[in-house]
Design a protein around this motif. Structure first.
Motif, PDB file in Angstrom:
ATOM      1  N   THR A  17       0.440  -1.467  -0.046  1.00 36.75           N
ATOM      2  CA  THR A  17      -0.239   0.325  -0.015  1.00 36.75           C
ATOM      3  C   THR A  17       0.551   1.766   0.307  1.00 36.75           C
ATOM      4  O   THR A  17       0.764   1.679  -0.677  1.00 36.75           O
ATOM      5  CB  THR A  17      -0.935  -0.058   1.247  1.00 36.75           C
ATOM      6  N   ASP A  40      -7.664  -3.828  -2.285  1.00 35.51           N
ATOM      7  CA  ASP A  40      -7.649  -4.746  -0.431  1.00 35.51           C
ATOM      8  C   ASP A  40      -8.408  -3.532   0.362  1.00 35.51           C
ATOM      9  O   ASP A  40      -9.051  -2.921  -0.231  1.00 35.51           O
ATOM     10  CB  ASP A  40      -6.090  -4.172   0.112  1.00 35.51           C
ATOM     11  N   ARG A  42     -10.496  -1.797   3.323  1.00 32.09           N
ATOM     12  CA  ARG A  42     -10.267  -0.822   3.899  1.00 32.09           C
ATOM     13  C   ARG A  42     -11.975   0.038   4.435  1.00 32.09           C
ATOM     14  O   ARG A  42     -12.599  -0.171   3.475  1.00 32.09           O
ATOM     15  CB  ARG A  42      -9.319   0.484   2.990  1.00 32.09           C
ATOM     16  N   ASP A 113      -3.350  -2.278  -6.235  1.00 31.00           N
ATOM     17  CA  ASP A 113      -2.772  -2.292  -4.835  1.00 31.00           C
ATOM     18  C   ASP A 113      -3.690  -3.156  -4.310  1.00 31.00           C
ATOM     19  O   ASP A 113      -5.079  -3.363  -3.669  1.00 31.00           O
ATOM     20  CB  ASP A 113      -2.885  -0.968  -4.111  1.00 31.00           C
TER      21      ASP A 113
HETATM   22 MG    MG Z   1      -1.341  -3.117   2.304  1.00 33.42          MG
END
Ligand code: MG
Ligand code: ADP
Length: 243
Positions: A17, A40, A42, A113
């Motif tokens: 990241t 990813d 979040r 990512d």
């Molecule tokens: Mg990450």
């Protein structure tokens, strides 16, 4: 020509990241048009989740990161469930590729990512990508982990994305005084030679301080070693592509 790069390593905490955010900013600073896609999970409201399931277009889900000078398609917690829901869909490995297609030519680089696993989300990134960038820490078992990833890349190449290349291996959080790091780094160069970026990312508090996704070190401390390293990485990538 757009270049789609999956920033991948199934190990967590290796700097995927941090690399995605700071490289996106470094490339943008070099005048490139950049889209960063967070595959990813979040905690954000709008998400790549809807995009993957075909509930929203990539165009409607993207936002502007003013701090970074790039566009961003964020993720949220739903994404963890997307893996399960994707399983039942047609072309489940190619959802991200399909979703990005309408907007891809608006960018020079699209960075993906990836999550810390070789799961269906990562496979979606590997199918959408032209190449893989592998951030890694030079520590015990780093090379073993790498061989699992290389096997996955080979499988994806054989079945889903024949053109997939290894863009490069990036040494992150590097401490040149650490003997083990030196040894692993030497082995890496021996096995992967020119695929290892000459640019090394040092351990740097400014990179660790970046408070949240989307705030690159270039923004709040341009002269820091971390920000400069990612700027140098962007330069190395652009030179490689040009020559
Ligand atoms: Mg990450
Ligand atoms: P990943 O995405 O692979 O899980 P992250 O980029 O989130 O890894 O990095 C893991 C942790 O290490 C984060 O707290 C991040 O701030 C820190 N970190 C990453 N790169 C560096 C660096 N070069 N120097 C210092 N801290 C770093």
């Amino acid at each position: 020509m757009t270049r789609v790069i999956a920033v991948t390593n199934q190990k967590g905490g290796v700097g995927k990241t941090t690399t995605s955010v700071n490289l996106a900013a470094g490339l943008a600073q070099s005048g490139m048009r950049v889209l960063l896609v967070d595959v990813d999970k979040r905690a954000l409201k709008t998400s790549v989740y809807q995009v993957l399931l075909g509930l929203a277009t990539a165009e409607s889900a993207r936002q502007r990161s003013e701090a970074g000078g790039y566009d961003l398609i964020p993720a949220n917690r739903d994404l963890a469930g997307a893996e399960v829901e994707l399983v039942d869909l047609d072309h489940r490995e190619a959802r991200l590729k399909g979703a990005l297609k309408p907007i891809a030519d608006q960018y020079d680089f699209i960075l993906l990512d990836c999550p810390p696993a070789l799961n269906l989300l990562t496979v979606n990134a590997l199918v959408a990508a032209h190449a893989v960038m592998i951030p890694m820490q030079c520590e015990y078992y780093a090379l073993e982990g790498l061989s699992d990833l290389v096997q996955t890349i080979k499988k994806v190449r054989a079945h889903l994305n024949p053109g997939l290349e290894i863009e490069g291996l990036l040494r992150t959080m590097y401490d040149p005084r650490n003997t083990l790091a030196q040894q692993v780094s030497a082995q890496l160069l021996e096995h992967f030679g020119g695929k290892v970026y000459r640019t090394v990312i040092p351990r740097n508090v400014r990179l660790a301080e970046a408070p949240s996704f989307g705030v690159p070190a270039l923004r709040f401390d341009k002269s820091s070693k971390g920000a400069q390293a990612y700027l140098a990485l962007a330069g190395e990538m652009l030179n490689r592509a040009g020559g």
